[in-house]
Each structure stands twice: as C-alpha cells, then as structure tokens.
Design a protein around this motif. Structure first.
Motif, mmCIF file in Angstrom:
data_model
loop_
_atom_site.group_PDB
_atom_site.id
_atom_site.type_symbol
_atom_site.label_atom_id
_atom_site.label_comp_id
_atom_site.label_asym_id
_atom_site.label_seq_id
_atom_site.Cartn_x
_atom_site.Cartn_y
_atom_site.Cartn_z
ATOM 1 N N ALA A 159 25.326 42.268 -6.926
ATOM 2 C CA ALA A 159 25.976 40.983 -7.216
ATOM 3 C C ALA A 159 25.553 40.411 -8.563
ATOM 4 N N LEU A 160 25.511 41.247 -9.592
ATOM 5 C CA LEU A 160 25.223 40.748 -10.942
ATOM 6 C C LEU A 160 26.493 40.088 -11.478
ATOM 7 N N TYR A 161 26.330 39.006 -12.234
ATOM 8 C CA TYR A 161 27.497 38.330 -12.802
ATOM 9 C C TYR A 161 28.016 39.196 -13.951
ATOM 10 N N PRO A 162 29.221 39.790 -13.781
ATOM 11 C CA PRO A 162 29.652 40.807 -14.742
ATOM 12 C C PRO A 162 29.950 40.256 -16.131
ATOM 13 N N HIS A 163 30.240 38.945 -16.223
ATOM 14 C CA HIS A 163 30.611 38.387 -17.528
ATOM 15 C C HIS A 163 29.412 37.866 -18.297
ATOM 16 N N MET A 164 28.219 37.988 -17.711
ATOM 17 C CA MET A 164 27.030 37.511 -18.415
ATOM 18 C C MET A 164 26.162 38.704 -18.797
ATOM 19 N N ALA A 216 25.429 34.801 -4.392
ATOM 20 C CA ALA A 216 24.295 34.885 -5.313
ATOM 21 C C ALA A 216 24.209 33.603 -6.137
ATOM 22 N N ASN A 245 22.168 36.666 -16.743
ATOM 23 C CA ASN A 245 21.975 36.812 -15.307
ATOM 24 C C ASN A 245 20.611 36.287 -14.875
ATOM 25 N N TYR A 254 35.054 41.621 -20.156
ATOM 26 C CA TYR A 254 33.641 41.368 -19.879
ATOM 27 C C TYR A 254 33.009 42.619 -19.315
ATOM 28 N N ARG A 308 27.872 46.107 -16.793
ATOM 29 C CA ARG A 308 28.663 47.336 -16.714
ATOM 30 C C ARG A 308 28.148 48.426 -17.652
ATOM 31 N N PRO A 365 35.597 32.200 -15.130
ATOM 32 C CA PRO A 365 35.464 33.294 -16.111
ATOM 33 C C PRO A 365 35.926 34.646 -15.561
ATOM 34 N N LEU A 366 35.661 34.888 -14.275
ATOM 35 C CA LEU A 366 36.069 36.175 -13.718
ATOM 36 C C LEU A 366 37.574 36.241 -13.502
ATOM 37 N N ILE A 406 22.805 30.788 -4.075
ATOM 38 C CA ILE A 406 21.349 30.889 -3.959
ATOM 39 C C ILE A 406 20.700 30.500 -5.284
ATOM 40 N N ASP A 407 21.394 30.822 -6.387
ATOM 41 C CA ASP A 407 20.871 30.485 -7.717
ATOM 42 C C ASP A 407 21.012 28.998 -8.038
ATOM 43 N N ASN A 458 25.033 45.372 -3.258
ATOM 44 C CA ASN A 458 25.824 45.736 -4.439
ATOM 45 C C ASN A 458 25.309 45.022 -5.688
ATOM 46 N N SER A 516 29.768 38.388 -2.564
ATOM 47 C CA SER A 516 28.326 38.343 -2.814
ATOM 48 C C SER A 516 28.013 37.657 -4.143
ATOM 49 N N LEU A 517 28.954 37.701 -5.105
ATOM 50 C CA LEU A 517 28.732 37.009 -6.387
ATOM 51 C C LEU A 517 28.652 35.509 -6.171
ATOM 52 N N ILE A 576 31.358 30.940 -12.664
ATOM 53 C CA ILE A 576 31.518 32.287 -12.109
ATOM 54 C C ILE A 576 32.996 32.610 -11.859
ATOM 55 N N TYR A 624 20.453 32.308 -15.264
ATOM 56 C CA TYR A 624 21.413 31.460 -14.547
ATOM 57 C C TYR A 624 20.759 30.530 -13.527
ATOM 58 N N ARG A 664 16.341 39.023 -11.399
ATOM 59 C CA ARG A 664 16.952 37.733 -11.143
ATOM 60 C C ARG A 664 16.221 37.016 -10.000
ATOM 61 N N MET A 699 17.527 36.296 -3.304
ATOM 62 C CA MET A 699 18.063 37.405 -2.536
ATOM 63 C C MET A 699 18.510 38.518 -3.475
ATOM 64 N N PHE A 735 21.082 41.687 -3.379
ATOM 65 C CA PHE A 735 22.175 42.174 -2.553
ATOM 66 C C PHE A 735 22.323 43.685 -2.677
#
Lengths: 302, 359
Positions: free
Chosen positions: B86-91, A199, B96, A302, B133, A217-218, A202-203, B84, A195-196, A214, B99, B147, B80, B82
């Motif tokens: 779907a946030l970007y965990p490193h930002m 997302a 977020n 992170y 987090r 970095p992850l 879509i972004d 869960n 989903s990341l 994305i 972006y 977002r 959209m 989601f």
C-alpha cells in the motif's frame, strides 16, 4: 512481410499473402471516413476561400477574406467568448457533480449498483430531448423552476436575460454529461486499492485530506481524460440543446461557435463565412486535443 | 512500546457470520507475537480490529492501557504494513515516509531526521527520490516498513508482509524483521499463514482456527507439546503423523497400556519415527510397514511408509540421504515418550499417565 525476423512462434499475427485483400478489408472504413469526414472537411476548407453571389449561382475565390472578416466582426469575437465561458462552465459543473456522486456511490456497499444504473440514465436521453426537458422546467410561463425561484425573489426569464439563458444551457448540457463522467469516476475510484486509503487513515489523514492527497491525485488520469472529452462535448455536441432551447439568443448571449456555424450557413446562407468558422472550429479541436494529450497527460504519470 | 490487551472480542459481520468468537489475548510490551492459522481463521480480521480498520462487535481492545474501541486508526498510535505494501504510487519514497509525519504536524527538522534515520536502518537511502513503481518487490517491502518505523508508534501491525516475495528474499527479510524489532523494541503483531515464518519470528506464537485461539505459547512449546489435533497437524512441515487408533486396532496392532483410555488419535513427529530398533531407548510401538516413496530434501530425507490398515501413510524424517530402496518392507519404531495422544471427540490432548510410562 512474411519473415520479419521475429520468431514466428511468438506472433499471433495472421499474415495474408494476398496483396489486394488487406485493402479490400479496409475499404469500408476508409470509404466511411472519406465520405463522411475527409470530403466534407475538404469541402469546408475549399468553401472557406470562396464567396457566393446572393443567388448561389456563382462563386469567386477571395483568399483569406472570409477569415479576416470574421475576426473583425464583433459578433464572432463575442461568440468565441461565449463558447469559452460555456465550455468551462459545463466541464466544471458536470465533472464536479459527477465526482461528488461517484464518491458518494463508492461509499455505499449494497445499493451502489442500483444508484449507478439510475444515475446513468440521463446519458441515454438524446440532447434535443434533454434541451426540451430543461426548456419546460425553466419555462417562465409554465416551468416549475421559475415558480420556485420567484419565492427567492429571482424573476427568471431566459428569453430576455442573457445570463439566465446561459445558466439554463449550462444546466441542461451538464446534466446530460454527468452520467458519462460519473461512470468513469466510479470506475476510477474502484481501481484505487482499499489498502491505500486504509494506510492513509492510519497515517493520520482525515477523510478530506485523504481525498485531496491520495484519491484525487490517483484519479488524475481519469480526470484529464474526462477534461478532454468534456471540453469537446461542450463545444460540439451541445448544438441540439442550443437549437431546442435558446436558439443562440437572447441577443447572441448563447450563440456558441457550433451553433453560429449552423445559423450563419444554413439559416443565413452565408456559406463562405460559415465554412471559415467550421475550419477554425476544427483547428481549435485539433489544437486542444493535441495540447492536452501531449503536455497534460505527461504530467499525470506517476 | 506498549501492551495490547484483547478481552472477549467478537466480530460478527452483517448476516450473522461470526468470524471472531470471543477471543482473549494479552501481548506484553516489546513482544513479537505471531498470529498464524489457515486462511479464513480470522487472524487478519483480528489484526485489522487492533488497527481500527474493522469495527469491534463486542469486547474490548486496549493498547498501552488505553481502550481503543472507539478511536480512529490514526488515534491508536499504531503503524501497519500491508500485504501489498500500500505505498502511495504518486509520491516518492521520501514522500511516502513523510506522509504520516506531515499529517501529524511534525516539525520539518524532525521529519528529515526521522526519515534519514529510517532510511539508514533499512538501507533505502539510494531510492529516497524514486517512485514506488521504480523499485523491486524487496525494496518496496523495505519502504513499507520504513513508513511504519518513522512514526515511532506504540505497536507495529504486520499483515502477511512477506507473502509477495520470492522464497530466498522472504528468508532474508524474516531475519531483518526479527533484528529490527529487537533493535527498536517495539511491540509487533505479525499475521502469517506460513508456519515456518511463524516459528522463526515469534516470541509468542498464537495458532488460530475458526475464529478462536487453538493454543498460544513459545514456538517450541507449540511444536513440542501441541494441545490440540489442529495445532499438531498445523505446526511443522511435514506436520505431525496423526494415526487413527481404531484403524490401528482393526489392523491387529496392540497398543501398550501407557496410551491412556479415551485416546482416539495418536500423533508422532516425523523425526521421532525410527527404522532401526537400536536407536530407540525405552518402550516403543512397533508397526510393520512398507516404504513407498522417499523424497531427498538434501540434509534430510522424507520417507513415506504405508502401514497395513491405515488410510494415511506415516512420514519419517531421516537425517542425511537415505540409502535404502523404496518399496521395501521395514518396521517402524514409535517411542512411547514421543507419543502425543488426542481424544477424537474433543480434538484435545489426553495426558500420558506417568506411572504407565515407567512400567
């Protein structure tokens, strides 16, 4: 030790009332560590302060002379330089190719498992066999690669051309390590939630942008872990590849530190100098690992 | 704000599994449409097809009059949220939110203004520099919505956005989403399996089952006049009592003439079944029963009554706390005007004939 103040219901720890048994259970591991690691390491440290006479009958304590001589020796400084170049090249090549393959396999839906299995095989090949394999492929007389290269006007001969020898060594060492890196990268990629990526799509991020902003970095915890592993691999586990292909030549062009230790100590019988070199090598690993775990890992969070 | 037109859309997965079976749906600009149904009914797949995350096997989807079948998700001008998040965990939260705008080359001043605006609306200003987090579930949910709104898209697509929250927060966020959608006036397609969420949010409610639409309309329309057995059983908690006519006849009960021929199942809402004959005006079916169990919910009580010959017990909704004893005999009164008749074969509604009712 029985009552540690914590509620006993919550701890799953088994407590031995016997004072001797824990040590007895630890003894085999301690014995192995002492016999195969601490003792030889200690011996190396001791030997590095000694100089043996030509017949190996007597030795004199010379303090740091073995070390000072090393750094005055152009061959050793050159070996340091060669090792650094080799380690950087191997780490970069093996990690880049592994990541490319992992990204490619991760896009597959059905055949991913098959490719993963096939790509892991080189890791099962012993380093010396990998060395011999590439030695044949690159052999100036009978190898297929020099034959193909000759069409491009490259006159391949790693026996007289130091750069050629280095390239062959990097290829052989990287090839073997790609499998290992690949497995970790695939696992890392699969742990990134779909989903990341969706997302990000879509972004408005295209595939390349998604990868660099994305996915990469992850993946950084995996990448930094592999960085440590690969640098250590290139500096230490590649001995047999060097031994089976170039033997450190030509003219020391592939004489990496770990091979020089062997060459000076076992072939040249200069135990004192060889011991000093291995002590330096040991320090390098300790320092590298420490720096990477301590400073790099912290920034990866992170 | 845009219309969404879905025409004869199909989705077939490799292997021939058809999950969306030729579906038509038109969504007006600014409408809040809720797709609801049991898991596996194709509601999420349909949403993902609108978003462009799933390919369209056949048919056409148009957003704001523009056919989007072959457009990338980014080109469809939708946002959209989601399940869960779907946030970007490193930002950071700010990262977020920014972006999507950065990727589209929005000028810096505009980005800052929009992020500020979204943060103000969603009350997430204090967390802008935190990482996901470090946020609670509810805060993450807000960021996920933020977002979506900073982009000012033509339509929002929400995929079960509240199902990871606890019950209280879910109720709160439901109200917020409704309010937010009203304020922004953006078309919103919302997928959920929770029929309470569906009832309270929707302008238009679409009940899906087995890859097709069972019924669509306003929530009260669907609740008050379900056209199929599935909708009758799905909407409402507890759902409508569905009584097999054959079992009823076998038990010796006689059905009045008002029940049309071809009725295989009669349905009645729990709140329409009465214990006291005096509360019923007009003709009713009376069934002797035994109250087996009572659940006190607080403002109301749910009584479970066993009727001889019926395999399922009949549920009654009684206002307030019920003072009677469980395991007592009682007569159930089912007013004919509240009865829903369904054909057993087609699962569809059989209309009550008006003259028969009057008799």
């Amino acid at each position: 030790m029985l009552q540690t103040g914590r509620p006993r219901m919550q701890t799953k720890r088994t407590i031995f009332p016997n004072k001797v048994l824990p040590y007895a259970l630890l003894a085999p591991q301690i014995a192995i560590t002492v016999v195969f690691f601490l003792w030889p390491a200690g011996q190396a440290v001791v030997s590095s302060f000694l100089r043996e006479d030509p017949f190996g009958l007597a030795s004199t304590f010379v303090w740091f002379e073995n070390y000072t001589r090393l750094f005055e020796d152009p061959a050793y400084v050159d070996s340091l330089r060669v090792t650094a170049a080799f380690a950087i090249a191997v780490t970069f090549c093996s990690m880049t190719f592994a990541l490319l393959l992992a990204v490619a396999v991760n896009r597959l839906i059905r055949l991913g498992g098959v490719y993963t299995t096939l790509l892991v095989w080189p890791y099962a090949v012993a380093p010396v066999v990998a060395g011999v394999l590439w030695w044949f492929l690159f052999n100036p007389t009978i190898g297929i690669l020099p034959y193909l290269l000759s069409f491009m006007g490259v006159h391949w001969n790693h026996r007289i051309n130091g750069n050629h020898a280095m390239i062959m060594l990097v290829v052989a060492a990287s090839w073997k390590q790609i499998s290992y890196n690949f497995l970790f990268f695939v696992a890392g990629l699969q742990s990134i939630p779909r989903s990341l990526i969706e997302a990000a799509a879509i972004d408005g991020a295209g595939p390349m942008k998604r990868f660099w902003t994305i996915i990469f970095p992850l993946l950084s915890p995996t990448t930094f872990f592999l960085l440590i592993i690969n640098v250590n691999y290139a500096m230490f586990d590649t001995f047999s590849i060097v031994d089976a292909t170039t033997g450190g030549g030509p003219a020391g062009a592939t004489n990496i530190l770990v091979f020089k230790v062997f060459a000076d100590g076992i072939l040249g019988l200069n135990i004192g100098s060889s011991a000093a070199q291995s002590v330096i090598l040991m320090m390098i690993v300790i320092a590298l690992t420490f720096v990477q775990f301590r400073y790099v890992e912290r920034r990866v969070q992170y | 704000m845009a219309t969404i037109a879905i025409e004869n859309v199909r989705k077939t997965y490799p292997g021939g599994i058809e999950v969306i079976k030729g579906l038509d749906l038109s969504i007006a600009a600014g409408e809040l449409v809720v797709l609801v149904g049991p898991s596996g009914c194709g509601k999420s797949t349909l949403l993902r097809m609108i978003a462009g995350l799933e390919s369209i096997t056949a048919g056409e989807i148009a957003i704001g009059g523009r056919v989007v079948n072959n457009l990338e998700p980014a080109e469809r001008d939708i946002a959209m949220v989601f399940q869960n998040y779907a946030l970007y965990p490193h930002m950071s939260v700010r990262g977020n939110l920014e972006y999507g705008l950065k990727n589209r080359g929005t000028p810096r001043a505009e980005i800052d203004a929009r992020v500020k605006e979204a943060a103000r609306i969603l009350e997430i200003e204090p967390f802008l520099d935190r990482k996901p987090r470090q946020l609670s579930g509810g805060q993450r949910q807000r960021v996920a919505m933020g977002r979506a709104i900073v982009r000012k898209p033509q339509a929002f697509l929400f995929d079960e956005p509240l199902s990871n929250l606890d019950a209280k927060l879910r109720g709160h966020m439901r109200v917020e989403i409704r309010r937010l959608q009203r304020t922004l006036g953006t078309t919103l397609v919302y997928v959920t399996h929770d029929q309470l969420e569906a009832m309270t949010l929707a302008d238009k409610l679409v009940v899906m089952n087995g890859g097709a639409i069972e019924q669509q309309g306003s929530p009260l329309e669907l609740y008050g006049d379900p056209q199929t057995l599935f909708v009758a059983g799905f909407m409402g908690s507890p759902g409508m009592n569905l009584i097999d006519v054959a079992q009823l006849r076998a038990a010796g009960a006689t059905l009045p003439d008002a029940v049309p021929a071809g009725t295989g199942v009669i349905g009645i809402r729990p709140e329409d079944v009465f214990l006291e004959a005096g509360r019923v005006d007009g003709p009713a079916i009376t069934l002797p029963a035994r109250i087996e169990a009572v659940e006190m919910v607080g403002a109301e009580s749910l009584a479970y009554a066993a009727v001889g010959g019926l395999s399922q017990s009949v549920v009654l909704r009684i206002p307030g706390a019920w003072t009677g004893h469980a395991d007592t005999a009682a007569d159930l009164h089912l007013p004919l005007t509240r009865l829903h008749c369904f054909s057993k074969e087609t699962g569809r509604k059989v209309p009550l004939s008006a003259p028969a009712l009057a008799a």
